[in-house]
Design a protein around this motif. Structure first.
Motif, mmCIF file in Angstrom:
data_model
loop_
_atom_site.group_PDB
_atom_site.id
_atom_site.type_symbol
_atom_site.label_atom_id
_atom_site.label_comp_id
_atom_site.label_asym_id
_atom_site.label_seq_id
_atom_site.Cartn_x
_atom_site.Cartn_y
_atom_site.Cartn_z
ATOM 1 N N THR A 191 1.677 21.492 -1.206
ATOM 2 C CA THR A 191 1.549 20.890 -2.532
ATOM 3 C C THR A 191 1.561 19.371 -2.434
ATOM 4 O O THR A 191 2.288 18.804 -1.627
ATOM 5 C CB THR A 191 2.715 21.364 -3.410
ATOM 6 O OG1 THR A 191 2.610 22.778 -3.583
ATOM 7 C CG2 THR A 191 2.687 20.689 -4.779
ATOM 8 N N GLN A 192 0.752 18.733 -3.249
ATOM 9 C CA GLN A 192 0.759 17.276 -3.330
ATOM 10 C C GLN A 192 1.708 16.869 -4.455
ATOM 11 O O GLN A 192 1.579 17.345 -5.586
ATOM 12 C CB GLN A 192 -0.650 16.749 -3.596
ATOM 13 C CG GLN A 192 -0.760 15.245 -3.580
ATOM 14 C CD GLN A 192 -2.178 14.772 -3.284
ATOM 15 O OE1 GLN A 192 -2.817 15.253 -2.370
ATOM 16 N NE2 GLN A 192 -2.666 13.839 -4.077
ATOM 17 N N TYR A 193 2.646 15.981 -4.126
ATOM 18 C CA TYR A 193 3.641 15.529 -5.087
ATOM 19 C C TYR A 193 3.343 14.098 -5.492
ATOM 20 O O TYR A 193 2.966 13.273 -4.663
ATOM 21 C CB TYR A 193 5.043 15.611 -4.482
ATOM 22 C CG TYR A 193 5.478 17.022 -4.167
ATOM 23 C CD1 TYR A 193 5.237 17.577 -2.917
ATOM 24 C CD2 TYR A 193 6.132 17.793 -5.118
ATOM 25 C CE1 TYR A 193 5.628 18.872 -2.628
ATOM 26 C CE2 TYR A 193 6.530 19.093 -4.830
ATOM 27 C CZ TYR A 193 6.272 19.622 -3.593
ATOM 28 O OH TYR A 193 6.665 20.901 -3.309
ATOM 29 N N PHE A 194 3.581 13.815 -6.765
ATOM 30 C CA PHE A 194 3.270 12.498 -7.306
ATOM 31 C C PHE A 194 4.543 11.738 -7.674
ATOM 32 O O PHE A 194 5.547 12.326 -8.058
ATOM 33 C CB PHE A 194 2.395 12.634 -8.557
ATOM 34 C CG PHE A 194 0.976 12.996 -8.250
ATOM 35 C CD1 PHE A 194 0.607 14.315 -8.024
ATOM 36 C CD2 PHE A 194 0.000 12.010 -8.182
ATOM 37 C CE1 PHE A 194 -0.707 14.640 -7.733
ATOM 38 C CE2 PHE A 194 -1.321 12.336 -7.895
ATOM 39 C CZ PHE A 194 -1.670 13.657 -7.671
ATOM 40 N N GLY A 195 4.430 10.423 -7.598
ATOM 41 C CA GLY A 195 5.472 9.556 -8.130
ATOM 42 C C GLY A 195 5.299 9.386 -9.633
ATOM 43 O O GLY A 195 4.328 9.866 -10.211
ATOM 44 N N PRO A 196 6.233 8.674 -10.269
ATOM 45 C CA PRO A 196 6.203 8.524 -11.725
ATOM 46 C C PRO A 196 5.158 7.533 -12.222
ATOM 47 O O PRO A 196 4.884 7.489 -13.420
ATOM 48 C CB PRO A 196 7.614 8.026 -12.060
ATOM 49 C CG PRO A 196 8.065 7.344 -10.814
ATOM 50 C CD PRO A 196 7.433 8.077 -9.672
ATOM 51 N N GLY A 197 4.572 6.752 -11.325
ATOM 52 C CA GLY A 197 3.547 5.803 -11.736
ATOM 53 C C GLY A 197 4.087 4.404 -11.981
ATOM 54 O O GLY A 197 5.253 4.225 -12.355
ATOM 55 N N THR A 198 3.243 3.425 -11.755
ATOM 56 C CA THR A 198 3.528 2.025 -12.089
ATOM 57 C C THR A 198 2.442 1.530 -13.019
ATOM 58 O O THR A 198 1.258 1.560 -12.672
ATOM 59 C CB THR A 198 3.565 1.142 -10.829
ATOM 60 O OG1 THR A 198 4.628 1.550 -9.982
ATOM 61 C CG2 THR A 198 3.735 -0.329 -11.218
ATOM 62 N N SER A 249 2.273 12.160 -2.161
ATOM 63 C CA SER A 249 2.434 12.521 -0.757
ATOM 64 C C SER A 249 2.237 14.028 -0.603
ATOM 65 O O SER A 249 2.415 14.803 -1.553
ATOM 66 C CB SER A 249 3.800 12.093 -0.224
ATOM 67 O OG SER A 249 4.835 12.949 -0.681
ATOM 68 N N ARG A 250 1.877 14.404 0.622
ATOM 69 C CA ARG A 250 1.609 15.821 0.901
ATOM 70 C C ARG A 250 1.809 16.073 2.381
ATOM 71 O O ARG A 250 1.399 15.262 3.211
ATOM 72 C CB ARG A 250 0.172 16.186 0.513
ATOM 73 C CG ARG A 250 -0.110 17.689 0.513
ATOM 74 C CD ARG A 250 -1.542 18.016 0.134
ATOM 75 N NE ARG A 250 -2.460 17.787 1.231
ATOM 76 C CZ ARG A 250 -3.553 17.019 1.143
ATOM 77 N NH1 ARG A 250 -3.857 16.418 0.025
ATOM 78 N NH2 ARG A 250 -4.342 16.877 2.180
ATOM 79 N N GLY A 251 2.415 17.198 2.701
ATOM 80 C CA GLY A 251 2.558 17.572 4.092
ATOM 81 C C GLY A 251 1.227 18.006 4.669
ATOM 82 O O GLY A 251 0.307 18.373 3.934
ATOM 83 N N ALA A 252 1.120 17.982 5.990
ATOM 84 C CA ALA A 252 -0.114 18.401 6.659
ATOM 85 C C ALA A 252 0.007 19.858 7.057
ATOM 86 O O ALA A 252 -0.164 20.218 8.211
ATOM 87 C CB ALA A 252 -0.376 17.529 7.879
ATOM 88 N N GLY A 253 0.324 20.693 6.061
ATOM 89 C CA GLY A 253 0.504 22.115 6.333
ATOM 90 C C GLY A 253 -0.778 22.753 6.815
ATOM 91 O O GLY A 253 -1.850 22.166 6.764
ATOM 92 N N GLN A 254 -0.672 23.976 7.254
ATOM 93 C CA GLN A 254 -1.821 24.679 7.794
ATOM 94 C C GLN A 254 -2.939 24.741 6.762
ATOM 95 O O GLN A 254 -2.754 25.228 5.659
ATOM 96 C CB GLN A 254 -1.408 26.104 8.185
ATOM 97 C CG GLN A 254 -2.482 26.858 8.942
ATOM 98 C CD GLN A 254 -1.988 28.213 9.397
ATOM 99 O OE1 GLN A 254 -0.984 28.713 8.903
ATOM 100 N NE2 GLN A 254 -2.673 28.825 10.326
ATOM 101 N N GLY A 255 -4.097 24.220 7.125
ATOM 102 C CA GLY A 255 -5.226 24.206 6.205
ATOM 103 C C GLY A 255 -5.042 23.268 5.044
ATOM 104 O O GLY A 255 -5.827 23.260 4.113
ATOM 105 N N GLY A 256 -4.010 22.477 5.104
ATOM 106 C CA GLY A 256 -3.774 21.531 4.009
ATOM 107 C C GLY A 256 -3.287 22.193 2.752
ATOM 108 O O GLY A 256 -3.554 21.732 1.644
ATOM 109 N N THR A 257 -2.530 23.262 2.897
ATOM 110 C CA THR A 257 -2.134 24.010 1.716
ATOM 111 C C THR A 257 -0.878 23.500 1.052
ATOM 112 O O THR A 257 -0.470 24.009 0.020
ATOM 113 C CB THR A 257 -1.902 25.484 2.078
ATOM 114 O OG1 THR A 257 -0.902 25.537 3.113
ATOM 115 C CG2 THR A 257 -3.167 26.133 2.576
#
Lengths: 116, 115
Positions: free
Chosen positions: B103-110, B93-101
């Motif tokens: 950080t993208q955060y990841f889950g632990p995976g399945t 997931s990632r916020g829609a910050g200005q210019g898309g800046t």
């Protein structure tokens, strides 16, 4: 579409030494962001470092630094004083500037193994 | 701390079963993503969503669908699982910050295995 290339699939480094990972990308964009992500054996992917293309100064985060060469479209990661916890897959990623819903383009990853 | 959680770390299903992979984030992020990760192929984007009820196809959407009824939850659905869908699935997931800046955060995976 942007492509990101990482060409050294696996690298080993002695503890406390330095290792450099290479990344090149292809884009026609002028404003964009570059990232290095780390995925340790536990599998949780985390951000290591980020570089904005409009900044000439190379980003640094503690032992991690980048060499960003915009004209050459090159973005290498240097890990100094390597530690055992640095053992991981490292992914280079590109995102163009613009709308907040832009997507990341990832390279295929570099495996780094730190040897005691 | 941002948390992205995924419903299972390991999942084993049979060919033809319908499979649901759930992802929840707690940071009110607009953007959510599903990737699959295979050795030598890196991360490939399956689908993403930039708002509730909105979805867009990624690079490899065939055989998958998604659902985003609430902002915090993004589900990946395998309508009829096949053995070639055996893979590691990562949500982000990632916020829609200005210019898309943001950080993208990841889950632990399945880790999904289809027999």
């Amino acid at each position: 579409a942007q492509t990101v290339t990482q060409s050294q699939p696996e690298m080993s480094v002695q503890e406390a030494e330095t290792v450099t990972l290479s990344c090149t990308y292809d884009t026609s964009e002028n404003n964009y962001y570059l990232f290095w992500y780390k995925q340790p054996p536990s599998r949780q992917m985390i951000l290591v470092i980020r570089q904005e293309a409009y900044k000439q100064q190379n980003a640094t985060e503690n032992r991690f630094s980048v060499n960003f060469q915009k004209a050459a479209k090159s973005f290498s990661l240097k890990i100094s004083d390597s530690q055992l916890g640095d053992t991981a897959m490292y992914f280079c990623a590109f995102m163009k500037h613009g709308g907040g819903n832009n997507r990341l383009a990832f390279g295929k990853g570099n495996q780094v193994v730190v040897i005691p | 701390d941002v948390k992205v959680t995924q419903s299972s770390r390991y999942l084993v299903k049979r060919t033809g079963e319908k499979v649901f992979l759930e992802c929840v984030q707690d940071m009110d992020h607009e953007n959510m993503f599903w990737y699959r990760q295979d050795p030598g192929l890196g991360l490939r984007l399956i689908y993403f969503s930039y708002d509730v009820k909105m979805k867009e196809k990624g690079d490899i959407p065939e055989g998958y669908s998604v659902s985003r009824e609430k902002k915090e939850r993004f589900s990946l659905i395998l309508e009829s699982a096949s053995t070639n869908q055996t893979s590691m699935y990562l949500c982000a997931s990632r916020g829609a910050g200005q210019g898309g800046t943001d950080t993208q955060y990841f889950g632990p995976g399945t880790r999904l295995t289809v027999l």
